[in-house]
Design an enzyme around this catalytic site. Structure first.
Site, PDB file in Angstrom:
ATOM      1  N   CYS A  50       0.778  -1.147   0.098  1.00 52.32           N
ATOM      2  CA  CYS A  50      -0.106   0.120   0.071  1.00 52.32           C
ATOM      3  C   CYS A  50       0.905   1.326   0.100  1.00 52.32           C
ATOM      4  CB  CYS A  50      -1.021   0.075   1.213  1.00 52.32           C
ATOM      5  SG  CYS A  50      -0.210   0.330   2.535  1.00 52.32           S
ATOM      6  N   CYS A  53       3.124   1.716   3.143  1.00 50.63           N
ATOM      7  CA  CYS A  53       4.389   0.809   2.919  1.00 50.63           C
ATOM      8  C   CYS A  53       5.396   1.609   1.942  1.00 50.63           C
ATOM      9  CB  CYS A  53       4.039  -0.546   2.177  1.00 50.63           C
ATOM     10  SG  CYS A  53       2.961  -1.344   3.173  1.00 50.63           S
ATOM     11  N   ASP A 450      14.890  17.617 -34.708  1.00 51.73           N
ATOM     12  CA  ASP A 450      16.219  17.513 -35.353  1.00 51.73           C
ATOM     13  C   ASP A 450      15.799  17.062 -36.869  1.00 51.73           C
ATOM     14  OD1 ASP A 450      18.785  17.573 -35.745  1.00 51.73           O
ATOM     15  OD2 ASP A 450      18.694  15.180 -35.579  1.00 51.73           O
ATOM     16  N   ASP A 635      17.871  12.693 -32.211  1.00 51.98           N
ATOM     17  CA  ASP A 635      18.807  11.723 -31.872  1.00 51.98           C
ATOM     18  C   ASP A 635      20.213  12.262 -32.086  1.00 51.98           C
ATOM     19  OD1 ASP A 635      19.352  11.976 -34.585  1.00 51.98           O
ATOM     20  OD2 ASP A 635      19.828   9.904 -34.754  1.00 51.98           O
ATOM     21  N   ASP A 639      22.380  16.380 -29.860  1.00 49.23           N
ATOM     22  CA  ASP A 639      20.954  16.666 -29.738  1.00 49.23           C
ATOM     23  C   ASP A 639      20.786  16.491 -28.014  1.00 49.23           C
ATOM     24  OD1 ASP A 639      20.169  17.323 -32.008  1.00 49.23           O
ATOM     25  OD2 ASP A 639      19.918  15.289 -32.609  1.00 49.23           O
TER      26      ASP A 639
END
Length: 761
Positions: A50, A53, A450, A635, A639
Site C-alpha cells: 500500500c 508501505c 532535429d 537523436d 541533440d
C-alpha cells in the site's frame, strides 16, 4: 478491494527466498552500473502492499548514506535503489527494521502465480463459510428464539473461525507486521473492523443476545477478497506486455570454450567476451556481435518490422531476436542484465511505477488513510454513544465507517491507467522511461524536431564522391571511421583496404567534427566554419557555418554533398501534430538550403539552421521562457543538451546511447508515427486519471457521511468499497479499448510527386 496490490504473499511460504538474506557481495554483483560510480540495485519486497508501505520504504532508504534515491514499484513488488560508492549501503538491514524481508529479484517467466492461487483458495473458504452462516442467519431472522437461536449463533461462530484464520490471515498478518514495527497500513482498519464484528457477535452469543454479526464479519472478508482477486487479475492482465517481453529472453546458450569444449550456461552466467553457438530456431540470449555464420533474424521485437533481416559476420545482434535460418557464432558484448531486452523490461516497469504529479497526490492521501480512518471511526463511536448510549449500535456504525472509508479507489486511480497506457505504447513500439513523462507529454503545445536521423532516416548517401580527389577522399574516410555521425558513416564507406592513415591525437568534437594530426599536419573533417578556419576570409564559409568539409591545416581540400531519405510518414505526422493543436519547428546543424528543402517538403513553417548543440538547447529555453511546453524529438550526441532542456523528449532507438539516456521516450520502429501516438495515449490517459480521481472523491464525499449517520451496515460498507474500486479499475481499462488517432493519412496533393530525400552539402 484496497488501494494496494494484494498482500497475499504474506500467506505464502517465503522461507525459500527469505531465510537467507543476500550478502553485500551478492547485492554488489547483482547491481547495475549507471556510470560515474553510481549503481542501481533491484530488491524484491513481496510484502509491500500500500501507499503507507511505499512511503515508509522510500523514506527509510533515502536517509541512508550514499543512497541517492529509492523507488517502489507496487505492481512488481520491487524497490529500485540508486546508490553511489564502492561499498553497498545496509539496504536489507534498513528494510528489515521496517518489517520487510527483501531478497534479490530473479526473473522467472515460468513461475506460477502463487498469489492468485492463494487468493482463490481464500475466496473459496470465505465464500463457503459466508454461505453457510447466511443460511443459519436466515433462520434467526425468521424468528428463531431461545436455545435454537443460541445454537445457530454458536454454530455460526465455529464456522467463522477457519474463515477468519485462513482467509482473514492475509489481513491480520499484514496488520500485525506493520503494528509491531511501529507502522500503520491499510490492513489495520480492516483487521480491526473484522475482529470487532466477530468479538461483538461472540459477546452477544455468550450473553444470549438477539443480534450477532458473524455473517457480516465473514461476508466482509469474502467481498474484500473478491475485490482483491479481481484487482490482482486486472493488474496482471494490464502487465502482460512486460510478462510477454520477459518470456522472449532465452534461458541459456551453448558456450564455446577456448579449448573447443562446449558447455550450456544459464543466461545469467553468460559474460561479455564469451563465444555462443546459436542454432536456427533459438533466441539470442544477450547482445553480441556475429563472428561466424550468416542467417535471417526476426527483429520484430526491436524494429516492429515483420520482414526478416539478413545478417552476417561482423554485424551486431540484440537479445530477444530470433535466429531463423542458419547457425551463428556470436561474441557476447553485454551481460543479460545489461542487454537491450533487459533495458526494455526496465523501461516498462519504470513507466508503470513512475511518480507523476497525480500519483504523488494520491499516494500522499492514501498514506494518511489509517490514522484519519481510526480517528473518524473513534469520533463516530463516541458521538453515537453520547447521543444514544447504545453500545451495540455505536460499535456497528464505527465498524462500517472503518470499512467504507478505505481510499481504495483513490489509490488505484492513477497506477492502473499508467500500467495500461505503458502497455499500449509498448505494443506500438514506444518505450516510456519515466511515469511522469506521459503526464508532461499531454501538456505540450510545440514540438521541435532535429533533422538528420530524426525527420530523415539518418542514413545519408555521399553523392559527389566522383568529383573529390581520391587521395583526399581516402583521408576523409579514414577520419570518418572513428565517428558514429551519419555523415561520417557515409564517408567511411569509401575507405580503401589497407590504406588507413595512422592519425595521432584524434579527437571528436560533438556538433563540430573530428580533428587529428598526421606527419605534422592538422586534419579536420566537419562543419565548414569550424574545420576551415583559415578559409573564412570571404566568400566560401564566411556567412555559412554549415556544410561538411575536409581541411588540411585550416584550408579546405574537399567538400561533401549528401542525400538523405525522409522518413516515409514524416509529412503526415507533421499534419497530425498540427491537427492536435501542436505547432512544429525544426532545428538543425545543417545548411539553410538543406533545411529549407526538408521544411518545404514536410510543410514545416519554422526552422533554424546551422545550429551548434548549445544553440539548440538555447532555442528550447527561449521557447520555454515564452510560456511554451516543448517536446524535443532528436537523436545523436549533438541533440543531448536540447533533449535535456525540453519539457519532455523522445529519441529513436537508433540514437546514440547518451541521447537515449537523456530522452523520456524511446521509439523502436522506423516510423515517426510514434510521436502523435504517444501524445494521443498520454492525453487520453490524463483524462482517465482525472475522471478516476473525481470518482474517488465523489465516492468518499457521499459514502462517509452516510456511514457516519448510521445508514450503512458493515456488509453494505464492504460491498460499496469493492464497487468503487472496481469502477475505477474498469474506467482505467477503457484505455485498452480506445481507438487511437489515425497514424496514417493520405498524402496531400501538395506532397505528391516529391522525391522523399533531402540534399545536404
Amino acid at each position: 478491494m484496497s488501494c494496494c496490490a494484494p498482500s497475499a504473499e504474506l500467506a505464502l511460504d517465503l522461507t525459500s527466498t527469505t531465510s537467507v538474506l543476500p550478502s553485500s557481495q551478492e547485492i554488489r554483483l547483482a547491481s547495475r552500473s549507471l556510470g560515474d560510480n553510481l549503481w542501481q540495485t533491484d530488491l524484491s519486497v513481496p510484502t509491500v502492499h500500500c501507499a503507507a508501505c511505499i512511503q515508509a520504504i522510500e523514506t527509510a532508504l533515502g536517509r541512508l548514506d550514499r543512497v541517492e534515491g529509492a523507488r517502489v514499484n507496487l505492481s512488481t513488488k520491487r524497490v529500485a535503489i540508486r546508490w553511489r560508492g564502492d561499498s553497498v549501503p545496509p539496504l536489507v538491514a534498513a528494510l528489515g527494521r521496517l518489517g520487510f524481508q527483501a531478497h534479490l529479484f530473479e526473473a522467472d517467466a515460468d513461475k506460477k502465480d502463487k498469489t492468485l492461487a492463494e487468493l482463490i483458495r481464500a475466496v473459496a473458504v470465505a465464500g463457503f463459510a459466508a454461505g453457510n452462516i447466511m443460511l443459519l442467519s436466515v433462520s434467526v431472522w425468521s424468528g428463531a428464539e431461545g436455545a435454537t437461536r443460541d445454537l445457530f449463533h454458536w454454530v455460526s461462530a465455529l464456522i467463522a473461525i477457519p474463515a477468519l484464520v485462513f482467509a482473514g490471515g492475509i489481513f491480520f498478518r499484514s496488520a500485525w507486521n506493520a503494528l509491531r514495527h511501529g507502522r500503520m497500513n491499510t490492513e489495520v482498519p480492516i483487521a480491526v473492523g473484522v475482529s470487532l464484528a466477530y468479538a461483538m457477535s461472540l459477546y452477544e452469543t455468550i450473553n444470549h443476545g438477539n443480534h450477532a454479526y458473524f455473517d457480516a464479519s465473514v461476508s466482509l472478508l469474502f467481498f474484500l477478497l473478491i475485490g482483491r482477486t479481481l484487482d490482482h487479475v486486472m493488474r496482471e492482465r494490464a502487465r502482460t506486455a512486460v510478462k510477454s517481453l520477459s518470456q522472449l529472453a532465452a534461458r541459456g546458450a551453448m558456450v564455446l570454450r577456448s579449448d573447443g569444449a562446449r558447455d550450456y550456461l544459464p543466461v545469467g552466467e553468460i559474460q561479455p567476451g564469451m563465444q555462443l553457438l546459436i542454432a536456427a530456431g533459438e533466441r539470442i540470449p544477450v547482445d553480441g556481435k556475429i563472428i561466424q555464420g550468416a542467417s535471417d533474424l526476426d527483429c520484430s521485437l526491436a524494429s516492429g518490422e515483420s520482414t526478416p533481416k539478413t545478417v552476417a559476420s561482423g554485424e551486431r545482434v540484440q537479445a530477444g531476436t530470433l535466429n531463423l535460418t542458419g547457425p551463428l557464432t556470436i561474441e557476447a558484448t553485454a551481460a543479460a542484465k545489461d542487454s537491450f531486452l533487459a533495458e526494455m523490461v526496465r523501461l516498462m516497469e519504470a513507466a508503470e511505477g513512475g511518480r507523476a504529479h497525480y500519483r504523488r497526490i494520491a499516494d500522499r492521501v492514501s498514506a494518511l488513510y489509517a490514522p484519519v480512518v481510526h480517528l473518524t471511526a473513534l469520533a463516530t463511536f463516541l458521538g453515537w454513544m453520547a447521543a444514544t448510549g447504545d453500545l451495540h449500535r455505536a460499535i456497528t456504525i464505527a465498524i462500517a465507517v472503518l470499512i467504507i472509508t478505505c481510499p481504495c479507489a483513490l489509490g488505484l486511480a492513477v497506477p492502473i491507467v499508467q500500467v495500461v497506457a505503458a502497455r499500449r505504447l509498448f505494443e506500438n513500439g514506444i518505450m516510456v522511461k519515466v511515469g511522469s513523462a506521459m503526464e508532461r507529454l499531454a501538456t505540450i503545445d510545440i514540438a521541435v524536431f532535429d533533422k538528420t536521423g530524426t525527420l530523415t532516416l539518418g542514413q545519408p548517401r555521399l553523392v559527389n564522391a566522383s568529383s573529390i580527389d581520391p587521395a583526399m577522399l581516402a583521408v576523409a574516410a579514414d577520419l570518418a571511421a572513428h565517428s558514429r555521425h551519419p555523415f561520417s558513416k557515409a564517408i567511411a564507406g569509401f575507405a580503401t583496404p589497407g590504406g588507413q592513415h595512422k592519425f595521432r591525437a584524434l579527437t571528436e568534437h560533438p556538433g563540430f567534427g573530428i580533428e587529428a594530426t598526421d606527419a605534422g599536419n592538422t586534419w579536420r573533417l566537419g562543419r565548414r566554419g569550424w574545420a576551415g578556419w583559415k578559409a573564412r576570409t570571404g566568400g566560401e564559409g564566411k556567412h555559412d557555418y554549415g556544410g561538411t568539409v575536409l581541411t588540411k591545416n585550416g584550408m579546405i581540400v574537399a567538400s561533401f554533398a549528401f542525400e538523405d531519405a525522409l522518413r516515409a510518414d514524416a509529412g503526415s505526422v507533421m499534419a497530425q501534430l498540427n491537427d492536435a493543436g501542436v505547432s512544429v519547428e525544426m532545428l538543425s546543424g545543417d545548411t539553410p538550403d538543406a533545411c529549407g528543402d526538408v521544411a518545404r517538403i514536410l510543410g514545416i513553417d519554422r526552422f533554424v539552421s546551422a545550429l551548434l548543440p548549445s544553440e539548440k538547447a538555447e532555442r528550447i529555453e527561449v521557447l520555454t521562457k515564452a510560456g511554451h511546453k516543448v517536446l524535443m524529438v532528436g537523436d545523436g550526441l549533438n541533440d543531448t543538451p536540447a533533449l535535456g532542456a525540453a519539457h519532455v523528449s523522445i529519441a529513436p532507438a537508433t540514437a546514440a546511447d547518451i541521447g537515449r539516456n537523456a530522452a523520456d521516450f524511446v521509439f523502436l520502429r522506423e516510423s515517426l508515427s510514434a510521436v502523435p501516438l504517444a501524445l494521443d495515449v498520454s492525453r487520453k490517459a490524463g483524462r482517465l486519471i482525472r475522471q478516476n480521481i473525481a470518482i474517488a472523491i465523489i465516492y468518499n464525499a457521499v459514502a462517509v457521511p452516510i456511514a457516519i449517520f448510521g445508514n450503512v451496515t458493515p456488509l453494505i460498507a464492504a460491498v460499496a468499497m469493492s464497487a468503487s474500486s472496481l469502477l475505477v479499475i474498469g474506467n482505467g481499462l477503457r484505455l485498452q479499448g480506445f481507438r487511437l488517432a489515425e497514424l496514417t493519412r493520405a498524402s496531400s496533393a501538395t506532397h505528391s510527386g516529391i522525391h522523399p530525400s533531402a540534399r545536404s552539402s
